[in-house]
Design a protein around this motif. Structure first.
Motif, PDB file in Angstrom:
ATOM      1  N   TRP A  15     -15.635   6.798 -39.455  1.00  0.00           N
ATOM      2  CA  TRP A  15     -15.997   5.480 -38.875  1.00  0.00           C
ATOM      3  C   TRP A  15     -14.839   4.374 -38.674  1.00  0.00           C
ATOM      4  O   TRP A  15     -13.951   4.596 -39.470  1.00  0.00           O
ATOM      5  CB  TRP A  15     -17.138   4.812 -39.737  1.00  0.00           C
ATOM      6  N   ASP A  16     -15.263   3.826 -37.654  1.00  0.00           N
ATOM      7  CA  ASP A  16     -13.983   2.552 -37.402  1.00  0.00           C
ATOM      8  C   ASP A  16     -14.720   1.055 -37.370  1.00  0.00           C
ATOM      9  O   ASP A  16     -15.212   1.031 -36.322  1.00  0.00           O
ATOM     10  CB  ASP A  16     -13.400   3.076 -36.107  1.00  0.00           C
ATOM     11  N   LEU A  17     -14.533   0.574 -38.412  1.00  0.00           N
ATOM     12  CA  LEU A  17     -15.249  -0.643 -38.881  1.00  0.00           C
ATOM     13  C   LEU A  17     -14.586  -1.867 -37.976  1.00  0.00           C
ATOM     14  O   LEU A  17     -15.341  -2.789 -37.722  1.00  0.00           O
ATOM     15  CB  LEU A  17     -15.284  -0.847 -40.226  1.00  0.00           C
ATOM     16  N   PHE A  46     -12.351   5.097 -41.581  1.00  0.00           N
ATOM     17  CA  PHE A  46     -12.175   6.535 -42.229  1.00  0.00           C
ATOM     18  C   PHE A  46     -12.045   7.411 -40.886  1.00  0.00           C
ATOM     19  O   PHE A  46     -13.420   7.565 -40.260  1.00  0.00           O
ATOM     20  CB  PHE A  46     -13.371   6.865 -43.204  1.00  0.00           C
ATOM     21  N   LEU A  47     -10.963   7.929 -40.671  1.00  0.00           N
ATOM     22  CA  LEU A  47     -10.835   8.546 -39.390  1.00  0.00           C
ATOM     23  C   LEU A  47     -10.152   9.765 -39.578  1.00  0.00           C
ATOM     24  O   LEU A  47      -9.546  10.353 -40.725  1.00  0.00           O
ATOM     25  CB  LEU A  47      -9.917   7.778 -38.459  1.00  0.00           C
ATOM     26  N   PRO A  48      -9.854  10.694 -38.650  1.00  0.00           N
ATOM     27  CA  PRO A  48      -9.128  12.014 -38.751  1.00  0.00           C
ATOM     28  C   PRO A  48      -8.008  12.149 -39.581  1.00  0.00           C
ATOM     29  O   PRO A  48      -7.827  12.920 -40.536  1.00  0.00           O
ATOM     30  CB  PRO A  48      -9.140  12.776 -37.468  1.00  0.00           C
ATOM     31  N   ALA A  49      -7.157  11.198 -39.379  1.00  0.00           N
ATOM     32  CA  ALA A  49      -5.910  11.082 -40.191  1.00  0.00           C
ATOM     33  C   ALA A  49      -6.192  10.851 -41.728  1.00  0.00           C
ATOM     34  O   ALA A  49      -5.362  11.413 -42.583  1.00  0.00           O
ATOM     35  CB  ALA A  49      -4.767  10.437 -39.440  1.00  0.00           C
ATOM     36  N   ASP A  50      -7.186   9.870 -42.060  1.00  0.00           N
ATOM     37  CA  ASP A  50      -7.437   9.677 -43.068  1.00  0.00           C
ATOM     38  C   ASP A  50      -7.903  10.817 -44.082  1.00  0.00           C
ATOM     39  O   ASP A  50      -7.847  11.007 -45.154  1.00  0.00           O
ATOM     40  CB  ASP A  50      -8.334   8.247 -43.126  1.00  0.00           C
TER      41      ASP A  50
END
Length: 303
Positions: A15-17, A46-50
């Motif tokens: 997610w991209d809040l 919370f994205l691919p890099a995270d």
């Protein structure tokens, strides 16, 4: 299991809040949540890099994202965003979309989802009771609701499977649903939510899981099994993991992180190392199936 053993994480979220509408993560008041206080999830993307920063020594070769309670007023938004994210980053390899099967637009939404290449299935959390003795068969919004069942019956024509998140005391309704719709595979999320670890609670959970497992169309994700207020430990989780494997068989079990949500219970390393520790005594073929091959089959992946 060697450290280069290939793993597909069969259930997590992105997610991209800052840009995307997830009311439960942005609005107040906070909703009741099975792990209790989830404020640590709010306000953080919370994205691919995270994700990739968390996996440690585990060889995660592909992942499957689960819908994250995107604003239901925009039923296609999350899937389109996830498709673009996958094209830009190669994660995820497949997505399970939000769809509300009993809404007036349910049919058109399913038809649109079928045209999004990343989408393999849908999740719609049916209405559930707070305890076994409170179950009302056929309640509006439940799996026994005729309107809900009519919407579910459309999945097969669109080539979509169903992901079910519900407490174990509703699994008899899922058995009826599968019997009426045998062409639609069903994947039970989070091991049927065995939150009550008392002897009576586990006995009820096991009995319900055995009834569901009689349907060959049903599989189970071993994920989301944390306990509120307790750190994730192998000692707590081994009985649930081993029971899932014994009941469904290694051909119908998948391991998954449920991150970042299960980060409220333990680190990615703790959870996946725990899964690997419990499975370590099984033949390598069975381990590979549960950590990789079953996800390839169920989510129609190419690796």
């Amino acid at each position: 299991m060697p450290d280069d053993f290939p793993i597909i994480d069969a259930h997590h979220h992105f997610w991209d809040l800052a840009h995307n509408p997830h009311p439960w993560l942005r609005d107040l008041p906070m909703i009741p949540f099975r792990y209790g206080d989830y404020s640590a999830l709010r306000g953080r993307n919370f994205l691919p890099a995270d994700y990739d920063a968390l996996v440690g020594p585990h060889n995660i070769v592909a992942t499957v994202t689960m819908e994250g309670e995107w604003d239901p007023a925009d039923p296609l938004g999350e899937s389109h965003w996830m498709q673009a994210l996958a094209e830009a980053t190669s994660r995820p390899a497949a997505h399970v979309a939000q769809a509300w099967v009993d809404r007036d637009d349910g049919g058109s939404v399913l038809a649109a989802l079928e045209r999004i290449p990343l989408v393999r299935g849908i999740r719609h959390k049916p209405r559930s009771a707070a305890a076994p003795h409170l179950v009302q068969r056929g309640a509006p919004g439940s799996m026994g609701d005729p309107r809900w069942r009519a919407g579910y019956a459309r999945l097969a024509e669109h080539g979509l499977h169903f992901e079910l998140q519900t407490p174990w005391w509703h699994l008899d309704e899922a058995v009826d649903l599968i019997a009426a719709n045998p062409a639609t595979p069903l994947v039970l999320n989070h091991a049927g939510l065995p939150a009550d670890r008392s002897p009576a609670g586990l006995a009820g959970w096991r009995a319900a899981m055995r009834r569901l497992a009689e349907a060959p169309q049903a599989s189970v994700k071993i994920s989301g099994i944390g306990l509120p207020g307790r750190p994730w430990t192998v000692e707590d989780q081994r009985p649930v993991i081993e029971d899932c494997i014994e009941i469904f068989g290694w051909q119908r079990c998948l391991f998954a992180s449920n991150f970042p949500v299960d980060g409220l219970c333990g680190s990615f390393e703790t959870i996946f190392s725990g899964f690997r520790q419990v499975a370590a005594g099984l033949p390598l073929e069975q381990q590979r199936a549960m950590f990789h091959d079953n996800a390839v089959r169920i989510y129609r992946l190419t690796r």
